[in-house]
Motif scaffolding. Structure first.
Motif, PDB file in Angstrom:
ATOM      1  N   GLY A  79     -37.450-109.086-110.385  1.00 48.13           N
ATOM      2  CA  GLY A  79     -38.419-108.902-109.313  1.00 48.13           C
ATOM      3  C   GLY A  79     -38.350-109.941-108.222  1.00 48.13           C
ATOM      4  N   SER A  80     -37.585-111.007-108.457  1.00 52.04           N
ATOM      5  CA  SER A  80     -37.524-112.099-107.478  1.00 52.04           C
ATOM      6  C   SER A  80     -36.252-112.097-106.655  1.00 52.04           C
ATOM      7  N   VAL A  81     -35.393-111.088-106.833  1.00 51.15           N
ATOM      8  CA  VAL A  81     -34.059-111.118-106.229  1.00 51.15           C
ATOM      9  C   VAL A  81     -34.062-110.439-104.854  1.00 51.15           C
ATOM     10  N   PRO A  82     -33.684-111.166-103.800  1.00 52.46           N
ATOM     11  CA  PRO A  82     -33.612-110.555-102.473  1.00 52.46           C
ATOM     12  C   PRO A  82     -32.247-109.916-102.222  1.00 52.46           C
ATOM     13  N   TYR A  83     -32.125-109.234-101.102  1.00 54.06           N
ATOM     14  CA  TYR A  83     -30.855-108.615-100.717  1.00 54.06           C
ATOM     15  C   TYR A  83     -29.788-109.674-100.513  1.00 54.06           C
ATOM     16  N   PHE A  84     -30.165-110.805 -99.915  1.00 53.87           N
ATOM     17  CA  PHE A  84     -29.182-111.861 -99.629  1.00 53.87           C
ATOM     18  C   PHE A  84     -28.992-112.758-100.848  1.00 53.87           C
ATOM     19  N   ALA A  85     -28.437-112.141-101.894  1.00 49.63           N
ATOM     20  CA  ALA A  85     -28.105-112.851-103.124  1.00 49.63           C
ATOM     21  C   ALA A  85     -26.824-112.241-103.667  1.00 49.63           C
ATOM     22  N   VAL A  86     -26.074-113.035-104.402  1.00 51.85           N
ATOM     23  CA  VAL A  86     -24.825-112.547-104.986  1.00 51.85           C
ATOM     24  C   VAL A  86     -24.735-112.983-106.439  1.00 51.85           C
ATOM     25  N   ALA A  87     -24.015-112.190-107.218  1.00 52.53           N
ATOM     26  CA  ALA A  87     -23.681-112.540-108.602  1.00 52.53           C
ATOM     27  C   ALA A  87     -22.212-112.941-108.634  1.00 52.53           C
ATOM     28  N   VAL A  88     -21.901-114.006-109.344  1.00 50.40           N
ATOM     29  CA  VAL A  88     -20.557-114.578-109.312  1.00 50.40           C
ATOM     30  C   VAL A  88     -20.001-114.726-110.726  1.00 50.40           C
ATOM     31  N   LEU A  89     -18.768-114.223-110.907  1.00 53.02           N
ATOM     32  CA  LEU A  89     -17.980-114.564-112.091  1.00 53.02           C
ATOM     33  C   LEU A  89     -16.943-115.570-111.636  1.00 53.02           C
ATOM     34  N   PRO A  90     -17.104-116.863-111.921  1.00 54.82           N
ATOM     35  CA  PRO A  90     -16.137-117.855-111.431  1.00 54.82           C
ATOM     36  C   PRO A  90     -14.845-117.849-112.239  1.00 54.82           C
ATOM     37  N   SER A  91     -13.918-118.685-111.828  1.00 56.37           N
ATOM     38  CA  SER A  91     -12.619-118.786-112.495  1.00 56.37           C
ATOM     39  C   SER A  91     -12.794-119.103-113.977  1.00 56.37           C
ATOM     40  N   ARG A  92     -11.951-118.474-114.779  1.00 53.42           N
ATOM     41  CA  ARG A  92     -11.974-118.753-116.206  1.00 53.42           C
ATOM     42  C   ARG A  92     -11.071-119.922-116.577  1.00 53.42           C
ATOM     43  N   ILE A  93     -10.188-120.301-115.676  1.00 48.49           N
ATOM     44  CA  ILE A  93      -9.223-121.355-115.989  1.00 48.49           C
ATOM     45  C   ILE A  93      -9.946-122.692-116.107  1.00 48.49           C
ATOM     46  N   ASP A  94      -9.787-123.329-117.245  1.00 46.21           N
ATOM     47  CA  ASP A  94     -10.417-124.612-117.548  1.00 46.21           C
ATOM     48  C   ASP A  94     -11.938-124.534-117.596  1.00 46.21           C
ATOM     49  N   ALA A  95     -12.503-123.335-117.571  1.00 52.25           N
ATOM     50  CA  ALA A  95     -13.955-123.206-117.679  1.00 52.25           C
ATOM     51  C   ALA A  95     -14.369-123.530-119.103  1.00 52.25           C
ATOM     52  N   PRO A  96     -15.486-124.203-119.284  1.00 54.56           N
ATOM     53  CA  PRO A  96     -15.925-124.526-120.648  1.00 54.56           C
ATOM     54  C   PRO A  96     -16.240-123.268-121.433  1.00 54.56           C
ATOM     55  N   ARG A  97     -15.759-123.216-122.670  1.00 52.37           N
ATOM     56  CA  ARG A  97     -16.049-122.099-123.550  1.00 52.37           C
ATOM     57  C   ARG A  97     -16.759-122.622-124.790  1.00 52.37           C
ATOM     58  N   PRO A  98     -17.558-121.775-125.409  1.00 52.96           N
ATOM     59  CA  PRO A  98     -18.217-122.218-126.636  1.00 52.96           C
ATOM     60  C   PRO A  98     -17.200-122.652-127.676  1.00 52.96           C
TER      61      PRO A  98
END
Length: 501
Positions: A228-247
């Motif tokens: 309910g708080s999300v405006p039109y000027f917002a984006v969802a991002v999947l960043p790079s997986r390379i060197d990204a911390p994993r569990p």
């Protein structure tokens, strides 16, 4: 009297919101313009104008291009699209009056003018009639990555940019298949976008950026954002997986996914399979099939010989038991004479009872060869392997006779190899006891690969010397048709209707 010279049209990218991110060229063009135009909703507030406000002078002619509708319904006879088309045509005509009078017109656009921007509708209607220049701007995509402070793409990763207005299933498929992504146009689409991230298995990686570089900027984990708080000027991002911390790998958190790579290269992969291969910590498989999978930084690859399926399956399950995400690769479909059976058989042992295993389908060699030939599998058919390595020839022969007597089309896998050269001849002779010598036989070799060859011969003319392990045979039924079309191409199909009696 000299002819009036037309003015010049500029599409001016203003960047994501912070006026300090406007380019020097954008500022120059606004300063030189006679007319400053900008789009807005009916409330009249224009984000583009607010970004450039410090550069708009009292002597500028301002043209506010106010949308008649945004997300609401309309009684326009052409519907929402018709209302917008009429608006863009009318707005372009208003700007053309200034251009015809010799005035320079700068159309302001948030971000980049040709990236989901309103300016592009003016450009398409005016750029072929007036001198035009587009001033690029920093996009919200770049601004979001900068605000998150994380690489968006690295190396050979693929970035996919998606509008949140896509159907939910389409979003899910594309998110599953890509390395990194940005989903734009959130607001009312956010609930469906979030479900798509969850269904694709990417929600834990997803980040959220709202009003990047503007007042009221907000960032966070997508999973924790209130819809309910999300405006039109917002984006969802999947960043790079390379060197990204994993569990950290811990018992119970790993899994084995058995995937089919299709008959050849990347064109035959499903989106789901692409996603699983990209997310895997370890990729396990027969070396020939493993070579079809792109090498990814941080991912371990374990190749082995084609005759150690049981060992390969247990190796994959042991990795998963230690918390690793494992993709076991097969050619074609993993459940058709391939690795799914070996993995599931091993997984039935008590020590692997808690290891999650799933099987993802792939395009089979039979389906691929059939599609190249036409539609020989258009009616009932049977799939039989001619290899006697795991079952005696007597069983194979009995199944061939039964299928032939039932008048089924036959897809014959593993027809021959360097060490097995007689099965094709035996199968041909057996089938000739039940089928006409003119029965069409499709020989599909290396379908989808660089040495692809698909041709059709009479059953009586089938030459075992022309068949190897990379070939699949499709033997027609009594109803299968074989014709040459006007373009010279031979097609084979089996009618769906079977004659009565």
């Amino acid at each position: 009297m000299s002819e009036q010279k037309s003015g010049r049209l500029y599409g001016v990218g203003l960047g994501p919101g912070d006026p300090a991110l406007m380019t020097v060229r954008a500022v120059q063009v606004i300063a030189e313009a006679d007319v400053v135009a900008y789009h807005s909703a009916r409330h009249g507030r224009s984000i583009a104008r607010s970004i450039a406000a410090g550069h708009i002078r009292p002597d500028h002619i301002e043209e506010a291009l106010v949308y008649p509708v945004t997300t609401e319904t309309t009684d326009h006879p052409g519907g929402y699209r018709g209302a917008l088309d009429d608006f863009y045509t009318e707005a372009a005509a208003r700007l053309a009056v200034h251009l015809d009078a010799g005035r320079t017109v700068a159309v302001l656009a948030e971000g980049d003018p040709l990236f989901y921007g309103s300016y592009m509708h003016m450009h398409k209607r005016l750029a072929d009639r007036y001198p035009t220049e587009v001033i690029p701007g920093v996009t919200s995509v770049s601004a979001a990555a900068a605000r998150l402070g994380t690489p968006l793409v690295e190396g050979e990763e693929v970035l996919t940019i998606l509008p949140g207005t896509l159907p939910e299933e389409e979003l899910t498929a594309r998110l599953a298949a890509t390395d990194t992504a940005v989903v734009m146009k959130l607001g009312r689409t956010f609930p469906a976008v979030r479900r798509a991230f969850e269904a694709s298995g990417r929600l834990p990686e997803a980040r959220y950026v709202e009003r990047a570089t503007m007042a009221g900027e907000r960032t966070g984990e997508l999973a924790g954002i209130d819809a309910g708080s999300v405006p039109y000027f917002a984006v969802a991002v999947l960043p790079s997986r390379i060197d990204a911390p994993r569990p950290e790998g811990t018992p119970g958190r790993g899994e084995v996914a058995v995937v089919g790579t299709g008959p050849a290269g990347p064109l035959w992969l499903t989106p789901e399979t692409r996603g699983v291969l990209a997310a895997a910590d370890d990729v396990v498989g027969y070396t020939t099939y493993l070579d079809r999978v792109p090498v990814r930084p941080g991912q371990s690859r374990h190749g082995s010989d084609n005759k150690v399926e049981a060992e390969r399956a247990e190796f994959a399950l042991d990795l998963a038991r230690r918390g690793r995400r494992v993709a076991v690769v097969s050619g074609g479909d993993p459940g058709v004479f391939a690795m799914a059976t070996a993995v599931l058989e091993a997984a039935s042992q008590d020590r692997y009872a808690d290891v999650p295993v799933r099987v993802l389908p792939g395009v089979t060699a039979a389906n691929a060869a059939a599609a190249r030939a036409g539609a020989p599998l258009g009616h009932d058919y049977a799939t039989i392997s001619l290899s006697d390595r795991l079952k005696p020839w007597e069983v194979i022969a009995e199944r061939l006779r039964a299928a032939a007597c039932a008048d089924l089309v036959l897809a014959l896998y593993n027809p021959g190899s360097r060490s097995r050269t007689w099965q094709v001849g035996k199968a041909r002779d057996l089938l000739l006891e039940h089928r006409s010598p003119d029965t069409p036989v499709v020989l599909g070799r290396d379908v989808g690969g660089p040495a692809e060859s698909v041709r059709t011969v009479r059953l009586a003319d089938l030459d075992p010397a022309e068949v190897d392990m990379r070939t699949i045979l499709i033997v027609g039924s009594s109803q299968t048709r074989w014709v040459r079309r006007g373009d010279g191409r031979q097609i084979v199909w089996t009618p769906r209707r079977y004659p009565e009696g």
